[in-house]
Design an enzyme around this catalytic site. Structure first.
Site, PDB file in Angstrom:
ATOM      1  N   THR A 101       2.967  -6.912  11.682  1.00 39.95           N
ATOM      2  CA  THR A 101       2.134  -7.824  12.465  1.00 39.95           C
ATOM      3  C   THR A 101       3.032  -8.858  13.147  1.00 39.95           C
ATOM      4  O   THR A 101       4.068  -9.242  12.603  1.00 39.95           O
ATOM      5  CB  THR A 101       1.107  -8.571  11.596  1.00 39.95           C
ATOM      6  OG1 THR A 101       1.798  -9.274  10.546  1.00 39.95           O
ATOM      7  CG2 THR A 101       0.110  -7.610  10.969  1.00 39.95           C
ATOM      8  N   TYR A 119      -2.017  -5.941  17.266  1.00 40.92           N
ATOM      9  CA  TYR A 119      -2.258  -5.154  16.057  1.00 40.92           C
ATOM     10  C   TYR A 119      -3.565  -4.366  16.160  1.00 40.92           C
ATOM     11  O   TYR A 119      -3.625  -3.176  15.827  1.00 40.92           O
ATOM     12  CB  TYR A 119      -2.289  -6.090  14.846  1.00 40.92           C
ATOM     13  CG  TYR A 119      -2.450  -5.414  13.516  1.00 40.92           C
ATOM     14  CD1 TYR A 119      -1.379  -4.779  12.893  1.00 40.92           C
ATOM     15  CD2 TYR A 119      -3.673  -5.430  12.846  1.00 40.92           C
ATOM     16  CE1 TYR A 119      -1.523  -4.167  11.649  1.00 40.92           C
ATOM     17  CE2 TYR A 119      -3.825  -4.829  11.608  1.00 40.92           C
ATOM     18  CZ  TYR A 119      -2.745  -4.208  11.012  1.00 40.92           C
ATOM     19  OH  TYR A 119      -2.887  -3.600   9.784  1.00 40.92           O
ATOM     20  N   TYR A 167      -9.261  -5.805   3.559  1.00 41.90           N
ATOM     21  CA  TYR A 167      -8.261  -6.716   2.996  1.00 41.90           C
ATOM     22  C   TYR A 167      -7.883  -6.253   1.590  1.00 41.90           C
ATOM     23  O   TYR A 167      -8.726  -6.178   0.700  1.00 41.90           O
ATOM     24  CB  TYR A 167      -8.800  -8.144   2.978  1.00 41.90           C
ATOM     25  CG  TYR A 167      -8.856  -8.731   4.375  1.00 41.90           C
ATOM     26  CD1 TYR A 167      -7.748  -9.393   4.911  1.00 41.90           C
ATOM     27  CD2 TYR A 167      -9.988  -8.588   5.177  1.00 41.90           C
ATOM     28  CE1 TYR A 167      -7.775  -9.902   6.204  1.00 41.90           C
ATOM     29  CE2 TYR A 167     -10.027  -9.098   6.474  1.00 41.90           C
ATOM     30  CZ  TYR A 167      -8.910  -9.752   6.972  1.00 41.90           C
ATOM     31  OH  TYR A 167      -8.941 -10.248   8.256  1.00 41.90           O
ATOM     32  N   ILE A 182       0.836  -1.202   0.000  1.00 40.74           N
ATOM     33  CA  ILE A 182       0.000   0.000   0.000  1.00 40.74           C
ATOM     34  C   ILE A 182       0.871   1.252   0.000  1.00 40.74           C
ATOM     35  O   ILE A 182       0.581   2.226  -0.689  1.00 40.74           O
ATOM     36  CB  ILE A 182      -0.941   0.000   1.218  1.00 40.74           C
ATOM     37  CG1 ILE A 182      -1.983  -1.125   1.078  1.00 40.74           C
ATOM     38  CG2 ILE A 182      -1.636   1.347   1.379  1.00 40.74           C
ATOM     39  CD1 ILE A 182      -2.846  -1.322   2.306  1.00 40.74           C
TER      40      ILE A 182
END
Length: 242
Positions: free
Chosen positions: A86, A147, A179, A14
């Site tokens: 994560t 997270y 997602y 991203i």
């Protein structure tokens, strides 16, 4: 108007899409990364976007590198806090290191990267801070207490910071992706991925470019009345109030 932007975790997934989109919108972009030198070098060669290596979980390192960026490229007016990691596991088996690594990188970074630039933004009367949270910071997720806690904290941080700095022409907004079709999601076993997609009314994963387009808008002059907002981009998988 061309402005200087920093995107943390900006060379992959991203973050890479955000860096490219901000550059395409006419901004001077600097992409931060933490450890993958090979990926960062390839990204810089492909895009021409300068990359800077530092750990966003380390305040001293962040402040030092941000000062260097501003000295070289000019004042930073756009901050995209995208970096995140994560360390999943059931809470009753989670180690303190698994907890603290995620909190340090995903939540402490909000202070570490934003604090060095906020005074300059206030003095200049303009700033755009876009913080990337997660659907799991809104609804929680089993196996991700660390997270989910960090990403929920991002939302609280952003709402408070928006209220403090709105009078100075600074906006602080959150994007909470669902997602997204990235390397991390692609690594999920196929049967698990199918199950995830079955819970998304849109019937597909999101695209990194869809997140990036939202960032470009929130970073723009036209987004001045968007402040303290949480933009959920998840294909109607989860609908949050605020």
């Amino acid at each position: 108007m061309t402005r200087v932007a920093i995107v943390t975790g900006g060379t992959r997934g991203i973050g890479a899409a955000i860096s490219k989109a901000l550059k395409a919108a006419g901004h001077k972009v600097i992409a931060n990364y933490a450890g993958n030198d090979e990926a960062a070098s390839a990204f810089q060669a492909e895009t021409g976007i300068p990359v800077v290596k530092f750990d966003v979980g380390d305040y001293a390192a962040s402040a030092e590198k941000i000062a260097e960026i501003e000295q070289q490229h000019g004042p930073i007016d756009i901050v995209v806090n995208n970096a995140g990691i994560t360390r999943d596991g059931a809470f009753h088996r989670m180690t303190h290191e698994q907890w603290s690594q995620v909190i340090r990188t995903d939540l402490d970074c909000m202070f570490n990267v934003t604090r060095p630039v906020i005074e300059g933004m206030r003095a200049r009367g303009f700033g755009r801070i876009i913080n990337i949270s997660s659907i799991n910071g809104q609804k929680g997720q089993a196996g991700q207490t660390n997270y989910s806690a960090a990403k929920a904290g991002v939302i609280g941080f952003s709402k408070a910071l928006a209220q403090e700095n709105a009078p100075k022409g600074i906006t602080v907004n959150v994007i909470a992706p669902g997602y997204i079709d990235t390397e991390m999601v692609a690594a999920v076993p196929e049967e698990v991925l199918k199950k995830i997609i079955s819970t998304i009314p849109n019937g597909r994963l999101g695209r990194a470019e869809e997140i990036a387009d939202a960032v470009v808008f929130l970073a723009s002059e036209q987004a001045g009345y968007f402040n303290g907002s949480v933009l959920s981009i998840n294909g109607a998988q989860y609908m949050a109030n605020g």
